[in-house]
Design an enzyme around this catalytic site. Sequence first.
Site, PDB file in Angstrom:
ATOM      1  N   GLU A  17     -39.755   1.535   1.861  1.00  0.00           N
ATOM      2  CA  GLU A  17     -38.574   1.886   2.658  1.00  0.00           C
ATOM      3  C   GLU A  17     -37.544   0.766   2.600  1.00  0.00           C
ATOM      4  O   GLU A  17     -37.894  -0.415   2.687  1.00  0.00           O
ATOM      5  CB  GLU A  17     -38.980   2.125   4.115  1.00  0.00           C
ATOM      6  CG  GLU A  17     -37.780   2.503   4.983  1.00  0.00           C
ATOM      7  CD  GLU A  17     -38.196   2.980   6.349  1.00  0.00           C
ATOM      8  OE1 GLU A  17     -38.890   3.999   6.438  1.00  0.00           O
ATOM      9  OE2 GLU A  17     -37.801   2.317   7.334  1.00  0.00           O
ATOM     10  N   TYR A  49     -31.263   5.684   7.928  1.00  0.00           N
ATOM     11  CA  TYR A  49     -29.942   6.174   8.328  1.00  0.00           C
ATOM     12  C   TYR A  49     -29.607   5.523   9.665  1.00  0.00           C
ATOM     13  O   TYR A  49     -30.156   5.909  10.707  1.00  0.00           O
ATOM     14  CB  TYR A  49     -30.039   7.695   8.473  1.00  0.00           C
ATOM     15  CG  TYR A  49     -28.742   8.417   8.678  1.00  0.00           C
ATOM     16  CD1 TYR A  49     -27.920   8.717   7.593  1.00  0.00           C
ATOM     17  CD2 TYR A  49     -28.352   8.837   9.940  1.00  0.00           C
ATOM     18  CE1 TYR A  49     -26.736   9.414   7.772  1.00  0.00           C
ATOM     19  CE2 TYR A  49     -27.171   9.538  10.117  1.00  0.00           C
ATOM     20  CZ  TYR A  49     -26.374   9.821   9.031  1.00  0.00           C
ATOM     21  OH  TYR A  49     -25.207  10.523   9.203  1.00  0.00           O
ATOM     22  N   HIS A  77     -33.061   9.471   4.810  1.00  0.00           N
ATOM     23  CA  HIS A  77     -33.252   9.757   6.233  1.00  0.00           C
ATOM     24  C   HIS A  77     -31.948  10.353   6.774  1.00  0.00           C
ATOM     25  O   HIS A  77     -30.858  10.022   6.296  1.00  0.00           O
ATOM     26  CB  HIS A  77     -33.550   8.475   7.011  1.00  0.00           C
ATOM     27  CG  HIS A  77     -34.867   7.849   6.658  1.00  0.00           C
ATOM     28  ND1 HIS A  77     -35.524   6.984   7.497  1.00  0.00           N
ATOM     29  CD2 HIS A  77     -35.660   7.958   5.555  1.00  0.00           C
ATOM     30  CE1 HIS A  77     -36.654   6.585   6.932  1.00  0.00           C
ATOM     31  NE2 HIS A  77     -36.752   7.156   5.749  1.00  0.00           N
ATOM     32  N   LYS A 164     -42.377  20.763  15.280  1.00  0.00           N
ATOM     33  CA  LYS A 164     -41.568  20.231  14.170  1.00  0.00           C
ATOM     34  C   LYS A 164     -42.117  20.722  12.832  1.00  0.00           C
ATOM     35  O   LYS A 164     -41.363  21.106  11.940  1.00  0.00           O
ATOM     36  CB  LYS A 164     -41.579  18.696  14.254  1.00  0.00           C
ATOM     37  CG  LYS A 164     -40.633  18.012  13.345  1.00  0.00           C
ATOM     38  CD  LYS A 164     -40.186  16.647  13.852  1.00  0.00           C
ATOM     39  CE  LYS A 164     -41.256  15.595  13.950  1.00  0.00           C
ATOM     40  NZ  LYS A 164     -40.716  14.302  14.401  1.00  0.00           N
ATOM     41  N   GLN A 175     -45.050   6.060  12.290  1.00  0.00           N
ATOM     42  CA  GLN A 175     -44.543   4.790  12.807  1.00  0.00           C
ATOM     43  C   GLN A 175     -45.549   3.719  12.371  1.00  0.00           C
ATOM     44  O   GLN A 175     -46.733   4.027  12.155  1.00  0.00           O
ATOM     45  CB  GLN A 175     -44.493   4.892  14.341  1.00  0.00           C
ATOM     46  CG  GLN A 175     -44.110   3.647  15.083  1.00  0.00           C
ATOM     47  CD  GLN A 175     -42.688   3.233  14.793  1.00  0.00           C
ATOM     48  OE1 GLN A 175     -42.430   2.741  13.703  1.00  0.00           O
ATOM     49  NE2 GLN A 175     -41.797   3.432  15.749  1.00  0.00           N
TER      50      GLN A 175
HETATM   51  P1  FAD Z   1     -38.455  14.051  17.813  1.00  0.00           P
HETATM   52  O1  FAD Z   1     -39.461  14.565  16.863  1.00  0.00           O
HETATM   53  O2  FAD Z   1     -37.365  14.958  18.226  1.00  0.00           O
HETATM   54  O3  FAD Z   1     -39.226  13.532  19.109  1.00  0.00           O
HETATM   55  C1  FAD Z   1     -38.552  12.738  20.080  1.00  0.00           C
HETATM   56  C2  FAD Z   1     -39.216  12.916  21.445  1.00  0.00           C
HETATM   57  O4  FAD Z   1     -38.960  14.226  21.933  1.00  0.00           O
HETATM   58  C3  FAD Z   1     -40.737  12.765  21.420  1.00  0.00           C
HETATM   59  O5  FAD Z   1     -41.123  12.143  22.628  1.00  0.00           O
HETATM   60  C4  FAD Z   1     -41.244  14.193  21.358  1.00  0.00           C
HETATM   61  O6  FAD Z   1     -42.521  14.335  21.931  1.00  0.00           O
HETATM   62  C5  FAD Z   1     -40.177  14.928  22.185  1.00  0.00           C
HETATM   63  N1  FAD Z   1     -39.971  16.319  21.746  1.00  0.00           N
HETATM   64  C6  FAD Z   1     -39.822  16.753  20.475  1.00  0.00           C
HETATM   65  N2  FAD Z   1     -39.642  18.096  20.468  1.00  0.00           N
HETATM   66  C7  FAD Z   1     -39.650  18.510  21.756  1.00  0.00           C
HETATM   67  C8  FAD Z   1     -39.501  19.771  22.392  1.00  0.00           C
HETATM   68  N3  FAD Z   1     -39.298  20.890  21.693  1.00  0.00           N
HETATM   69  N4  FAD Z   1     -39.570  19.814  23.771  1.00  0.00           N
HETATM   70  C9  FAD Z   1     -39.768  18.687  24.506  1.00  0.00           C
HETATM   71  N5  FAD Z   1     -39.916  17.463  23.936  1.00  0.00           N
HETATM   72  C10 FAD Z   1     -39.849  17.369  22.581  1.00  0.00           C
HETATM   73  N6  FAD Z   1     -34.176   6.257  13.439  1.00  0.00           N
HETATM   74  C11 FAD Z   1     -32.933   6.236  12.898  1.00  0.00           C
HETATM   75  O7  FAD Z   1     -31.944   6.232  13.624  1.00  0.00           O
HETATM   76  N7  FAD Z   1     -32.773   6.209  11.523  1.00  0.00           N
HETATM   77  C12 FAD Z   1     -33.808   6.218  10.669  1.00  0.00           C
HETATM   78  O8  FAD Z   1     -33.627   6.175   9.458  1.00  0.00           O
HETATM   79  C13 FAD Z   1     -35.131   6.266  11.210  1.00  0.00           C
HETATM   80  N8  FAD Z   1     -36.224   6.338  10.409  1.00  0.00           N
HETATM   81  C14 FAD Z   1     -37.478   6.475  10.969  1.00  0.00           C
HETATM   82  C15 FAD Z   1     -38.577   6.626  10.119  1.00  0.00           C
HETATM   83  C16 FAD Z   1     -39.859   6.758  10.649  1.00  0.00           C
HETATM   84  C17 FAD Z   1     -41.033   6.948   9.725  1.00  0.00           C
HETATM   85  C18 FAD Z   1     -40.059   6.719  12.061  1.00  0.00           C
HETATM   86  C19 FAD Z   1     -41.437   6.827  12.639  1.00  0.00           C
HETATM   87  C20 FAD Z   1     -38.962   6.583  12.909  1.00  0.00           C
HETATM   88  C21 FAD Z   1     -37.665   6.463  12.372  1.00  0.00           C
HETATM   89  N9  FAD Z   1     -36.531   6.356  13.189  1.00  0.00           N
HETATM   90  C22 FAD Z   1     -35.268   6.289  12.635  1.00  0.00           C
HETATM   91  C23 FAD Z   1     -36.686   6.275  14.656  1.00  0.00           C
HETATM   92  C24 FAD Z   1     -36.565   7.659  15.337  1.00  0.00           C
HETATM   93  O9  FAD Z   1     -35.255   8.156  15.187  1.00  0.00           O
HETATM   94  C25 FAD Z   1     -36.892   7.447  16.822  1.00  0.00           C
HETATM   95  O10 FAD Z   1     -38.237   7.090  16.981  1.00  0.00           O
HETATM   96  C26 FAD Z   1     -36.513   8.569  17.758  1.00  0.00           C
HETATM   97  O11 FAD Z   1     -36.667   8.095  19.092  1.00  0.00           O
HETATM   98  C27 FAD Z   1     -37.341   9.849  17.644  1.00  0.00           C
HETATM   99  O12 FAD Z   1     -37.057  10.513  16.505  1.00  0.00           O
HETATM  100  P2  FAD Z   1     -37.982  11.761  16.029  1.00  0.00           P
HETATM  101  O13 FAD Z   1     -37.336  12.306  14.837  1.00  0.00           O
HETATM  102  O14 FAD Z   1     -39.398  11.347  15.939  1.00  0.00           O
HETATM  103  O15 FAD Z   1     -37.757  12.725  17.296  1.00  0.00           O
END
Ligand code: FAD
Length: 287
Positions: A17, A49, A77, A164, A175
């Site tokens: 990455e 991103y 991303h 998802k 993570q």
């Molecule tokens: P989601 O999958 O939407 O989850 C976020 C929260 O909402 C979780 O607590 C989940 O349980 C909850 N949730 C999800 N769906 C629902 C639903 N339908 N109803 C109620 N609750 C729900 N951030 C950046 O800005 N840029 C990047 O490039 C980036 N790369 C990353 C790469 C990896 C491998 C990882 C692990 C994280 C990365 N992040 C990045 C960080 C990420 O954006 C944050 O961790 C963010 O807080 C959550 O993103 P997510 O896509 O996992 O969210």
Amino acid sequence: MKIIDILKGEKPSLSFEVFPPKTDALFESVQNAITEISELKPSFMSVTYGAGGGTSSHTVAIAEGIQKKSGVTALAHLSCISSTKDLIRQKLQELKEKGIENILALRGDIPEGMVVENPDYKYASDLTKEIRDFGGFCIGGACYPEGHPESENSREDILNLKKKVDAGCQFLTTQMFFDNNVLYNFMYKIREAGITVPIVAGIMPVTNGKQISRICRLSGTILPARFKAIVDKWGTDKEAMTQAGIAYATDQIIDLLANGINGIHVYSMNNPFVAREIQKNLKSLIK
Ligand code: FAD
């Protein structure tokens, strides 16, 4: 190439990455480091991103450069929480035109104290659906072996993760974690919940003790005693910490491979030395 086809192959994958520069002035030096990493010919490379200190504006250009210059598959991303449907659709069109076939669909972090009212996309699953409906991309998502910091408990988090995957997410990258048992427990729980997509283990070779303590505080990642002792001893000595961090990450990866985890994603933080050393250490294991 679609990443799902790489992950479904028999050979373990080793990917790196990278993140875009913080400012335009740093573009060239970051670009050079990324080119050096891509010359190692990993299975694929992901470009963040607006995370890890980088901006979001260069993600597409860097991903395109990786594919064009080195022929390595790129994973761009894309985060959605502070974006609009119009902007996301424009971005998808741009990615398609530049030949990027893989997207890691993310919600993105909500800055502390900020309230996002009526966002076009509330969760990563909403973005995943948008990308799926647009068509043509292999979609990945993020997952959290120790639970996402905002979620009530791991059960809720895994139920949300399933949503998802059901929305079209074809693989999940974790993570970072420093205790492999955390991943093995998580794997058991998600498989039980009916999540069957490939899991790519995110491994962070730590080169800076102070920085990792801060990141772990924010992300809720636990530092096991064995690793904490290393950070306590060498955390402020860059050279020593880099050597110990690479050795610890290598050890973790070997254990993962031995236990059947075939997708390894290294948070290489734009550091060609770290990427090269890890790849060298695994030479006979990933072939
Ligand atoms: P989601 O999958 O939407 O989850 C976020 C929260 O909402 C979780 O607590 C989940 O349980 C909850 N949730 C999800 N769906 C629902 C639903 N339908 N109803 C109620 N609750 C729900 N951030 C950046 O800005 N840029 C990047 O490039 C980036 N790369 C990353 C790469 C990896 C491998 C990882 C692990 C994280 C990365 N992040 C990045 C960080 C990420 O954006 C944050 O961790 C963010 O807080 C959550 O993103 P997510 O896509 O996992 O969210």
